[in-house]
Design an enzyme around this catalytic site. Structure first.
Site, PDB file in Angstrom:
ATOM      1  N   ARG A  36      29.532  24.822  43.764  1.00  0.00           N
ATOM      2  CA  ARG A  36      30.557  23.977  44.376  1.00  0.00           C
ATOM      3  C   ARG A  36      29.944  22.862  45.204  1.00  0.00           C
ATOM      4  NH1 ARG A  36      35.096  28.592  45.786  1.00  0.00           N
ATOM      5  NH2 ARG A  36      36.429  28.126  44.002  1.00  0.00           N
ATOM      6  N   LYS A 204      42.113  39.605  41.168  1.00  0.00           N
ATOM      7  CA  LYS A 204      43.343  39.181  41.862  1.00  0.00           C
ATOM      8  C   LYS A 204      44.528  39.351  40.921  1.00  0.00           C
ATOM      9  CE  LYS A 204      40.898  35.719  44.584  1.00  0.00           C
ATOM     10  NZ  LYS A 204      40.523  34.300  44.449  1.00  0.00           N
ATOM     11  N   GLY A 360      36.183  30.782  40.698  1.00  0.00           N
ATOM     12  CA  GLY A 360      34.918  30.794  41.413  1.00  0.00           C
ATOM     13  C   GLY A 360      33.983  31.888  40.917  1.00  0.00           C
ATOM     14  N   GLY A 384      42.506  29.487  41.649  1.00  0.00           N
ATOM     15  CA  GLY A 384      43.942  29.423  41.884  1.00  0.00           C
ATOM     16  C   GLY A 384      44.536  28.092  41.463  1.00  0.00           C
TER      17      GLY A 384
HETATM   18  P1  ADP Z   1      37.846  34.320  39.698  1.00  0.00           P
HETATM   19  O1  ADP Z   1      37.206  34.005  41.012  1.00  0.00           O
HETATM   20  O2  ADP Z   1      36.986  33.945  38.539  1.00  0.00           O
HETATM   21  O3  ADP Z   1      39.241  33.795  39.589  1.00  0.00           O
HETATM   22  P2  ADP Z   1      38.655  36.916  40.657  1.00  0.00           P
HETATM   23  O4  ADP Z   1      38.402  36.462  42.046  1.00  0.00           O
HETATM   24  O5  ADP Z   1      40.064  37.229  40.268  1.00  0.00           O
HETATM   25  O6  ADP Z   1      37.985  35.924  39.595  1.00  0.00           O
HETATM   26  O7  ADP Z   1      37.869  38.281  40.382  1.00  0.00           O
HETATM   27  C1  ADP Z   1      36.464  38.386  40.430  1.00  0.00           C
HETATM   28  C2  ADP Z   1      36.075  39.790  40.766  1.00  0.00           C
HETATM   29  O8  ADP Z   1      36.717  40.721  39.916  1.00  0.00           O
HETATM   30  C3  ADP Z   1      34.601  40.055  40.598  1.00  0.00           C
HETATM   31  O9  ADP Z   1      34.025  40.180  41.877  1.00  0.00           O
HETATM   32  C4  ADP Z   1      34.528  41.360  39.801  1.00  0.00           C
HETATM   33  O10 ADP Z   1      33.601  42.283  40.334  1.00  0.00           O
HETATM   34  C5  ADP Z   1      35.941  41.890  39.935  1.00  0.00           C
HETATM   35  N1  ADP Z   1      36.340  42.793  38.848  1.00  0.00           N
HETATM   36  C6  ADP Z   1      36.289  42.578  37.530  1.00  0.00           C
HETATM   37  N2  ADP Z   1      36.672  43.655  36.838  1.00  0.00           N
HETATM   38  C7  ADP Z   1      36.996  44.599  37.744  1.00  0.00           C
HETATM   39  C8  ADP Z   1      37.458  45.957  37.662  1.00  0.00           C
HETATM   40  N3  ADP Z   1      37.636  46.547  36.478  1.00  0.00           N
HETATM   41  N4  ADP Z   1      37.679  46.613  38.808  1.00  0.00           N
HETATM   42  C9  ADP Z   1      37.470  46.023  40.000  1.00  0.00           C
HETATM   43  N5  ADP Z   1      37.033  44.753  40.153  1.00  0.00           N
HETATM   44  C10 ADP Z   1      36.795  44.047  39.032  1.00  0.00           C
HETATM   45 MG    MG Z   2      37.417  34.882  42.978  1.00  0.00          MG
END
Ligand code: ADP
Ligand code: MG
Length: 404
Positions: A36, A204, A360, A384
């Site tokens: 970033r 999330k 992110g 988001g």
């Molecule tokens: P992004 O930032 O790409 O939008 P999120 O913030 O929603 O993604 O989620 C990222 C997190 O999701 C990572 O830290 C990862 O460890 C976690 N994650 C992925 N799969 C699982 C799971 N099965 N159980 C718990 N956490 C998970």
């Molecule tokens: Mg995230």
């Protein structure tokens, strides 16, 4: 895009506030992924080259409206200086004496970073008056000939003082990063080349379920991985053990499954899952085990999609001409649970068409797993915000720039 000087007039000697997204992951004071910071460089450089006195506004983490040492932007300001190849001043507050002094000391072309805007309760307040008061103070720092450039794509979906209210108070323009992000993401919403495949994962869950509603009318196939999987499996009546689960979303998810069937959109769920009996921590060696998705043991939790699912998801991705991926397929931070994410990322690099990574953690995963960023069509800095754009929502931080 017209240059920022074309939009704002001659910038030499003027103080320009830039809202950037410098919300990087930190391990102590070490930045573990500076994506970033790098993404914010083109706008800051352009302003500096145009002779502006550049004042960078940003947040880090989620402090509760007061200073907290672990959320200080100081290490981020240092990294920005290294990447820019010029000294970057740092103010120890946002609108206090240190900020005034730092801003007063700037010469043409110089850059300062102010401390975390979220150390001020006005930044994220729901009260227009409180937010406005903070925005007034920010605008005062810029002075009578000041201007505002909005370049924090990760926050343009937020109605916050340094994103929204400050734009109401100063001549404003859209930064390079935000302009690029919007241009690419609009290609996904306006007539995407088909097949159009969307891959969703991450943790999330409830945030992302809303996107599915909208995508059911747009994408051809929806691939579900990450923590979201278990709400889907539970909605189908399966045991999910101690996996991430959003009980209150089960009915919503059932609704999606039946609507998908009716509308001809295919929702692809993993058929196998990598489980362990505990969430990975530093102290314990992971003991990954692959189980069928409909037979997750009660004492285990799902931490990645299994190898069969990884292969099936990769095939679906490679068969598409437009792909949007948001959210890791598993807990990729631990190598034992990173293979599902690797399969999907690898497949995105092989897409004949437009491949976009949003979020992110997804962007961090791509870099952590050693992929070349250039192999992807676009890596969005905003999770988001990119999802809300895809949902067709109006983003307050963009809408405000369209006002005179
Ligand atoms: P992004 O930032 O790409 O939008 P999120 O913030 O929603 O993604 O989620 C990222 C997190 O999701 C990572 O830290 C990862 O460890 C976690 N994650 C992925 N799969 C699982 C799971 N099965 N159980 C718990 N956490 C998970
Ligand atoms: Mg995230």
């Amino acid at each position: 895009m017209a240059s920022l000087s074309d939009q704002l007039g001659d910038l030499r000697g003027r103080r320009v506030l830039v809202r950037s997204d410098l919300n990087v992951p930190l391990d102590g004071s070490r930045i573990t992924d500076d994506g970033r910071v790098r993404a914010s460089l083109p706008t800051i450089r352009e302003l500096s080259d145009a002779g502006a006195r550049v004042i960078v506004l940003a947040h880090l983490g989620r402090p509760k409206g007061e200073p907290e040492a672990k959320y200080s932007l100081r290490p981020v300001a240092a990294r920005l200086g290294e990447l820019l190849g010029q000294d970057v001043a740092f103010a120890e507050d946002t609108v206090g004496p240190s900020a005034s002094e730092t801003v007063a000391g700037l010469e043409d072309g110089q850059v300062a970073v102010l401390e975390n805007v979220r150390f001020n309760p006005g930044e994220t307040s729901k009260d227009d008056v409180q937010r406005g008061a903070f925005a007034d103070q920010l605008a005062q720092l810029a002075g009578p000939s000041g201007a505002f450039v909005s370049d924090g794509f990760g926050v343009v979906h937020r109605k916050q003082a340094s994103v929204y209210d400050v734009a109401l108070r100063l001549p404003h323009a859209m930064g390079r990063l935000v302009a690029t992000e919007i241009e690419v993401l609009r290609k996904l919403t306006v007539d995407p080349e088909r097949p159009y495949v969307v891959v969703l994962g991450g943790s999330k869950v409830s945030d992302k379920l809303g996107v599915i509603d909208n995508l059911l009318g747009k994408a051809d196939r929806l691939l579900i991985g990450g923590g979201m999987v278990f709400t889907f499996l539970a909605a189908q009546g399966h045991e999910v053990g101690r996996s991430l689960l959003e009980d209150d979303q089960l009915d919503t998810v059932r609704g999606y499954l039946s609507r998908a069937e009716a509308s001809g959109v295919e929702i692809l769920l993993p058929t196998d899952i990598v489980v362990d009996t505990a969430f990975p921590t530093g102290d314990r060696e992971p003991q990954p085990r692959v189980v069928p998705a409909d037979r997750i043991p009660a004492d285990s939790l799902g931490l990645d999609i299994g190898p069969d699912s990884g292969a099936a998801f990769a095939d679906a991705v490679k068969g598409a001409h437009t792909v949007f991926w948001n959210g890791p397929m598993g807990v990729f931070e631990t190598p034992a649970f990173a293979e599902g994410t690797r399969s999907v990322a690898q497949a995105l690099t092989e897409v004949d068409g437009l491949s976009v990574v949003g979020g992110g953690d997804s962007a961090a995963a791509v870099r952590q797993l050693g992929f070349d960023e250039a192999a992807f069509g676009h890596i969005s800095t905003g999770g988001g915000a990119s999802l809300e754009l895809l949902e067709g929502k109006e983003l307050p931080g963009i809408a405000v720039l369209e006002r005179p």
